[in-house]
Design a protein around this motif. Sequence first.
Motif, mmCIF file in Angstrom:
data_model
loop_
_atom_site.group_PDB
_atom_site.id
_atom_site.type_symbol
_atom_site.label_atom_id
_atom_site.label_comp_id
_atom_site.label_asym_id
_atom_site.label_seq_id
_atom_site.Cartn_x
_atom_site.Cartn_y
_atom_site.Cartn_z
ATOM 1 N N UNK A 83 -52.045 -0.827 1.005
ATOM 2 C CA UNK A 83 -53.130 -0.124 1.705
ATOM 3 C C UNK A 83 -52.546 1.099 2.364
ATOM 4 N N UNK A 84 -52.899 2.322 1.900
ATOM 5 C CA UNK A 84 -52.288 3.533 2.475
ATOM 6 C C UNK A 84 -52.604 3.711 3.947
ATOM 7 N N UNK A 85 -53.708 3.072 4.423
ATOM 8 C CA UNK A 85 -54.048 3.230 5.834
ATOM 9 C C UNK A 85 -53.261 2.259 6.708
ATOM 10 N N UNK A 86 -52.678 1.194 6.057
ATOM 11 C CA UNK A 86 -51.952 0.197 6.843
ATOM 12 C C UNK A 86 -50.456 0.201 6.484
ATOM 13 N N UNK A 87 -50.174 -0.199 5.241
ATOM 14 C CA UNK A 87 -48.755 -0.293 4.838
ATOM 15 C C UNK A 87 -48.642 -0.279 3.306
ATOM 16 N N UNK A 88 -47.667 0.467 2.826
ATOM 17 C CA UNK A 88 -47.337 0.492 1.386
ATOM 18 C C UNK A 88 -45.947 -0.147 1.197
ATOM 19 N N UNK A 89 -45.842 -0.983 0.178
ATOM 20 C CA UNK A 89 -44.585 -1.692 -0.110
ATOM 21 C C UNK A 89 -43.953 -1.098 -1.377
ATOM 22 N N UNK A 90 -42.645 -0.881 -1.327
ATOM 23 C CA UNK A 90 -41.938 -0.281 -2.472
ATOM 24 C C UNK A 90 -41.897 -1.279 -3.640
ATOM 25 N N UNK A 91 -42.135 -0.791 -4.825
ATOM 26 C CA UNK A 91 -42.053 -1.585 -6.045
ATOM 27 C C UNK A 91 -40.983 -0.985 -6.950
#
Length: 432
Positions: A83-91
Amino acid sequence: MKRSLGKMEYMQIAVLLAMLFAGFANGQGRQQRILSQAGVSYISNYLPRYVSGCDTYTCGTNAKCTISEGRPVCSCLNLHMGDPLVQCVRVECQINEDCLGSRACLNNKCIDPCPGFCGLNAECHTRDHVPTCTCLARYTGDPYTSCRIADPQAACKPSPCGLNTKCEVINEVPRCTCLPGYQGSPLSGCRHECESDAECSNHLACSSNFKCENPCQCGDGANCEVINHRPKCTCPNNWLGSPYVACRPECTYHSDCPQSKPACLNQKCANPCEGVCGINANCQLRDITPICSCPKDMTGDPFVSCRPFEPLDLCQPNPCGINAVCTPGHDNTGKERPVCTCPTGYIGNALISCQRGECLSDNECPDNRACIDFSCQNPCTGRQCGPSATCSPRRHIAVCTCPDGTRGDALVTCNPIDSRSSFNYARYYRYK
């Protein structure tokens, strides 16, 4: 801190106001669509409100803010999801290009796409993220479904070779060779190595297998010589038997031989004395070794010739001592024997050694010595002069003189001189 509007923003507001009032009669829905297309949020009192840029708008963790059509947009960073508004996780990946060429992106992970991709008996290789299937070596078929064992001799079916040949596939290319026992051109056809002896070398013959082979079939131990394609069997020299059955030596051990020929030499019985000793010599065997000797009444070299004894043979070889001379003679019984003497000028024991004497002539001695028995000795030995004479050694001889007051023959005797006879004697010589 408040931000002032720019010229471009004032122009956009003016246009929007005109469009708003011009279309107010069309209803609230149309106004909302117009404002939304202009990038202005719609407020319940129908008045537009402007949203600030990315500098005042905060996106989620690992997200970035960009302006699109005048409005901020939040999106995850590259290789991030969430969620760009909350948190992005690296893949690990999002597209294939995020992986190595031998890997593909599946479920945001770089994996090997080969497992389970190809068919049976096929192998997989990944290039530029795309798996490619090929059949294993010596297999053929569709590598994406199933491969089967290829026929390694397919290129030889049918055979492109001639008669009496063998076709083999080497590196997928057919190779033609003549069958064993055949020769010629394998492409046009091969024939037997021979049909008759004339087609073989002189030392070979055409066998029942139509091959040029050695025709020798002699017995054990026999020699074979091929002449004009025909074998000739013979036993080796001094061997017995039939060359077509078996050949054997006359003997192997000395015990195999008779007494007249007691030695086994070169596998043949022989008399070792034959032709070994000289003329008139005797030969006796010691085991199988010949011993040559002259008879008792003869002499010489038993390996050359023996002859009757001669007197001179008594001194050959010289039985005397060193430097001694041997001459034939007789002993007290009259039996011939060698006589040893020292040569002239030598002294010593002739049976042992003779040494050269001190002298050979008087000239080799002092004046008062004479060479007697090859030794420089006093020539006055007491026997040369008369009893009353005086002997003086001079010039290597004895000189005899009568002493003063005597006269006579010094070699015989010297007599005293009488005064009268001396006077008359003197007068006699004076008047004479």
